[in-house]
Design an enzyme around this catalytic site. Sequence first.
Site, PDB file in Angstrom:
ATOM      1  N   SER A 125      -0.733   6.687   2.544  1.00  0.00           N
ATOM      2  CA  SER A 125      -0.418   6.888   3.827  1.00  0.00           C
ATOM      3  C   SER A 125      -1.511   7.546   4.936  1.00  0.00           C
ATOM      4  CB  SER A 125       0.905   7.614   4.002  1.00  0.00           C
ATOM      5  OG  SER A 125       1.406   7.100   5.324  1.00  0.00           O
ATOM      6  N   ASP A 150      -0.995   2.057   0.059  1.00  0.00           N
ATOM      7  CA  ASP A 150      -0.087   1.603   1.046  1.00  0.00           C
ATOM      8  C   ASP A 150      -0.264   1.950   2.416  1.00  0.00           C
ATOM      9  OD1 ASP A 150       1.852  -0.271   0.973  1.00  0.00           O
ATOM     10  OD2 ASP A 150       3.330   1.117   1.926  1.00  0.00           O
ATOM     11  N   HIS A 277       7.360   2.364   0.405  1.00  0.00           N
ATOM     12  CA  HIS A 277       6.012   2.879   0.951  1.00  0.00           C
ATOM     13  C   HIS A 277       5.482   3.939  -0.050  1.00  0.00           C
ATOM     14  CE1 HIS A 277       2.953   4.192   3.747  1.00  0.00           C
ATOM     15  NE2 HIS A 277       3.668   5.334   3.971  1.00  0.00           N
TER      16      HIS A 277
END
Length: 315
Positions: A125, A150, A277
Site C-alpha cells: 500500500s 497491491d 488488500h
Amino acid sequence: MDAAKLSALPEDSEEALTLNPDDSSSSPKLPPISAFDDRPATRFFMYTLQELMDPLCFVSMVVVIQARQMKEKAQVVAMDMRGHGRSCTDNDKDMSIETLCNDVLAVLKALYGDSAPAIILVGHSMGGSVAVHLAAKKVIKSLEGLIVVDVVEGTAMASLIHMQKILASRPQYFHSIEKAIEWSVKGGSLRNVESARVSVRSTLKYDESKKCYTFRACLEETEGYWKGWYEGLSEKFLSSPVPKLLLLAGTDRLDRSLTIGQMQGKFQMVVVRHTGHAIQEDVSDEFAGLVLNFISRNRIGPHGVQIPLLRRPLQ
C-alpha cells in the site's frame, strides 16, 4: 537470528510469549485473544514472518526477524515507519514521500553503513509507494529487487477523493483489542483471523484518560501528502532498473501504464486470488513463497538477502 533466541527489550518485565521455530505444524501456535487484555501494552514481541507479515512496531531499536519459510534464503528487516509505530521523531506528522524515503535510507545506513548486502525493497500500500520512490532514486547501491504489494497509481489516485469519508466511517475507539480485531475481520480489511490477532494490536494505542484504544496513526491529518505518495508511481515503478514483482488482489487494480509495461515484460505480475488488500496477511504462507520464488528466479543474494518490509498505513 533464530526466533527462539529473540529476547524481550530491557525495560520490559512481563513474561514473553514464546514461539517454537522448529514446530513443523502448518499453523503457528498463537496465543489466545484473552492473552491480550485491555491494559495498555507494556511490551511487545518478535514473531516470524509466518505469524506476522505486517510486523509489530519496535521501540527505537533495530530488530531483525528471520522468517520461518525464508531462513535459508533471507532475513526480514521490519521498519517502524514514522507515525505508524512506537518510535518517535521530531515531527511524526511529516509524512511527505521525501521524508519517508530519507527515513528508510537512514535505517539502512544505521544497519549496514557502507557495506549493505543485496537488498530487496518490499512495500504494501503506501509502503509500496515508498519502496518505488526509493528504487527510482537509484541511491541504494546494493538494491537487487523491488516487490510492491497491491498498490498502483491509477487506483490509488482515484480513491483519494473518497479517503476522508472512508476514514470518518471507521470507529473512533475500541474498548478492547478483541473488539478491534473483530471489526478488522468483519469489515473485510483483514481476512486472516490468526494474522489479525497479532497485527491489529500494533495499529492501536491506549488512551489512559478515556480508557479505550484508538488508532495510532492519524491519517486524517496527512491529507496534504497523499497525492505525493502516488502521483507518477507507475512510471517510477517501470523505470526502476532492478527486477520487479507486482502482487495484486485483482486485475482491476492495473492501470494503463502498468498494463502496457506488463505486456512488454518489464516486470513480473502475480494476481493473488481470494485475498483482500492485505495480501501479505491474508495468505502469509503463499506470500512468503512468492518472495522466495522471486529471489530464486532472479538469482538474488548468493548468501541471502535482506528485505526491508515497509509498513502500510492504517486503512
